[in-house]
Design a protein around this motif. Structure first.
Motif, PDB file in Angstrom:
ATOM      1  N   PHE A   5       0.813  -1.214   0.000  1.00 43.55           N
ATOM      2  CA  PHE A   5       0.000   0.000   0.000  1.00 43.55           C
ATOM      3  C   PHE A   5       0.849   1.268   0.000  1.00 43.55           C
ATOM      4  N   CYS A   6       1.832   1.326   0.906  1.00 43.09           N
ATOM      5  CA  CYS A   6       2.621   2.561   1.017  1.00 43.09           C
ATOM      6  C   CYS A   6       4.086   2.372   0.625  1.00 43.09           C
ATOM      7  N   GLY A   7       4.523   1.118   0.457  1.00 45.72           N
ATOM      8  CA  GLY A   7       5.891   0.852   0.042  1.00 45.72           C
ATOM      9  C   GLY A   7       6.902   0.835   1.174  1.00 45.72           C
ATOM     10  N   HIS A   8       6.448   1.032   2.396  1.00 51.35           N
ATOM     11  CA  HIS A   8       7.350   1.027   3.549  1.00 51.35           C
ATOM     12  C   HIS A   8       7.987  -0.358   3.701  1.00 51.35           C
ATOM     13  N   ALA A   9       9.249  -0.383   4.091  1.00 53.82           N
ATOM     14  CA  ALA A   9       9.998  -1.638   4.143  1.00 53.82           C
ATOM     15  C   ALA A   9       9.714  -2.489   5.381  1.00 53.82           C
ATOM     16  N   ASP A  10       9.209  -1.894   6.442  1.00 48.06           N
ATOM     17  CA  ASP A  10       8.995  -2.657   7.674  1.00 48.06           C
ATOM     18  C   ASP A  10       7.544  -3.097   7.833  1.00 48.06           C
ATOM     19  N   THR A  11       7.371  -4.416   7.930  1.00 51.86           N
ATOM     20  CA  THR A  11       6.054  -4.975   8.231  1.00 51.86           C
ATOM     21  C   THR A  11       6.221  -5.988   9.345  1.00 51.86           C
ATOM     22  N   ARG A  28      -0.411 -13.261   7.810  1.00 54.60           N
ATOM     23  CA  ARG A  28      -1.067 -11.952   7.866  1.00 54.60           C
ATOM     24  C   ARG A  28      -0.010 -10.972   8.348  1.00 54.60           C
ATOM     25  N   ARG A  29       0.132  -9.884   7.633  1.00 53.06           N
ATOM     26  CA  ARG A  29       1.138  -8.884   7.978  1.00 53.06           C
ATOM     27  C   ARG A  29       0.481  -7.527   8.191  1.00 53.06           C
ATOM     28  N   ARG A  30       1.160  -6.703   8.982  1.00 54.53           N
ATOM     29  CA  ARG A  30       0.705  -5.337   9.245  1.00 54.53           C
ATOM     30  C   ARG A  30       1.865  -4.396   8.967  1.00 54.53           C
ATOM     31  N   CYS A  31       1.561  -3.356   8.210  1.00 57.07           N
ATOM     32  CA  CYS A  31       2.570  -2.349   7.907  1.00 57.07           C
ATOM     33  C   CYS A  31       2.777  -1.476   9.142  1.00 57.07           C
ATOM     34  N   LEU A  32       4.032  -1.252   9.510  1.00 57.35           N
ATOM     35  CA  LEU A  32       4.342  -0.437  10.684  1.00 57.35           C
ATOM     36  C   LEU A  32       4.225   1.060  10.390  1.00 57.35           C
ATOM     37  N   CYS A  34       1.756   2.528   7.691  1.00 54.58           N
ATOM     38  CA  CYS A  34       0.364   2.928   7.401  1.00 54.58           C
ATOM     39  C   CYS A  34      -0.664   2.100   8.169  1.00 54.58           C
ATOM     40  N   ASP A  35      -0.222   1.055   8.856  1.00 51.64           N
ATOM     41  CA  ASP A  35      -1.057   0.193   9.697  1.00 51.64           C
ATOM     42  C   ASP A  35      -2.052  -0.674   8.917  1.00 51.64           C
ATOM     43  N   LYS A  36      -1.912  -0.737   7.590  1.00 54.26           N
ATOM     44  CA  LYS A  36      -2.797  -1.602   6.798  1.00 54.26           C
ATOM     45  C   LYS A  36      -2.293  -3.038   6.884  1.00 54.26           C
ATOM     46  N   ARG A  37      -3.237  -3.972   6.688  1.00 50.12           N
ATOM     47  CA  ARG A  37      -2.910  -5.395   6.759  1.00 50.12           C
ATOM     48  C   ARG A  37      -3.007  -6.033   5.378  1.00 50.12           C
ATOM     49  N   PHE A  38      -2.191  -7.058   5.174  1.00 49.96           N
ATOM     50  CA  PHE A  38      -2.226  -7.805   3.916  1.00 49.96           C
ATOM     51  C   PHE A  38      -1.761  -9.226   4.173  1.00 49.96           C
TER      52      PHE A  38
END
Length: 152
Positions: A5-11, A28-32, A34-38
């Motif tokens: 979603f945001c391209g941030h490297a840490d999930t 299941r992962r969460r972006c640190l 944008c806080d979105k899950r994928f």
């Protein structure tokens, strides 16, 4: 892993589960950021052997060609798709178990014929007629005798 979603490297991995067939892991992962899950899936990467054709040239193994061989032989035959999928899977598994980097097209053809003999006798004869390049009716008769003899 990079956030889609945001391209941030840490999930962060929130949950991990083994799939029903045991062949993959669902995470299941969460972006640190944008806080979105994928969801991601982890599977083992296996390399199928190269196929050595009769003329000696080599080609990449093709799952599609293997499946097409089964499909053509089983055209208008009463064999459910899940059984065909299982047969294709068994051929691929046998190829992997050989542990070889190369396998002859003849070996694959023999494996397919073996599976077709289990699935449908008519499909076996159809495949054999093309695979073995039958030239006359006697060769069909031999194949039919061979398959009916195996049944006894």
């Amino acid at each position: 892993m990079k956030c889609p979603f945001c391209g941030h490297a840490d999930t962060q991995v929130v949950d991990s589960r083994v799939s029903e067939d045991g062949a993959s892991i669902r995470r299941r992962r969460r972006c640190l950021e944008c806080d979105k899950r994928f969801t991601t899936f982890e599977t083992a990467e296996v390399r199928m052997p190269q196929v050595v054709k009769q003329d000696g040239h080599r080609a990449e193994f093709s799952d599609a060609k293997l499946r097409t061989g089964f499909t053509r032989a089983l055209h208008k035959r009463p064999v459910p798709t899940p059984l065909v999928d299982e047969a294709v899977g068994r051929v691929k598994q046998k190829l992997l178990q050989l542990g070889e980097r190369e396998v002859s097209a003849r070996q694959i053809g023999e494996m397919v014929m073996s599976e077709l003999a289990r699935l449908d006798k008519v499909a076996y004869v159809r495949f054999a007629s093309v695979y073995r390049s039958f030239q006359d009716v006697a060769e069909f008769s031999d194949a039919i005798r061979e398959i009916t003899h195996d049944k006894d």
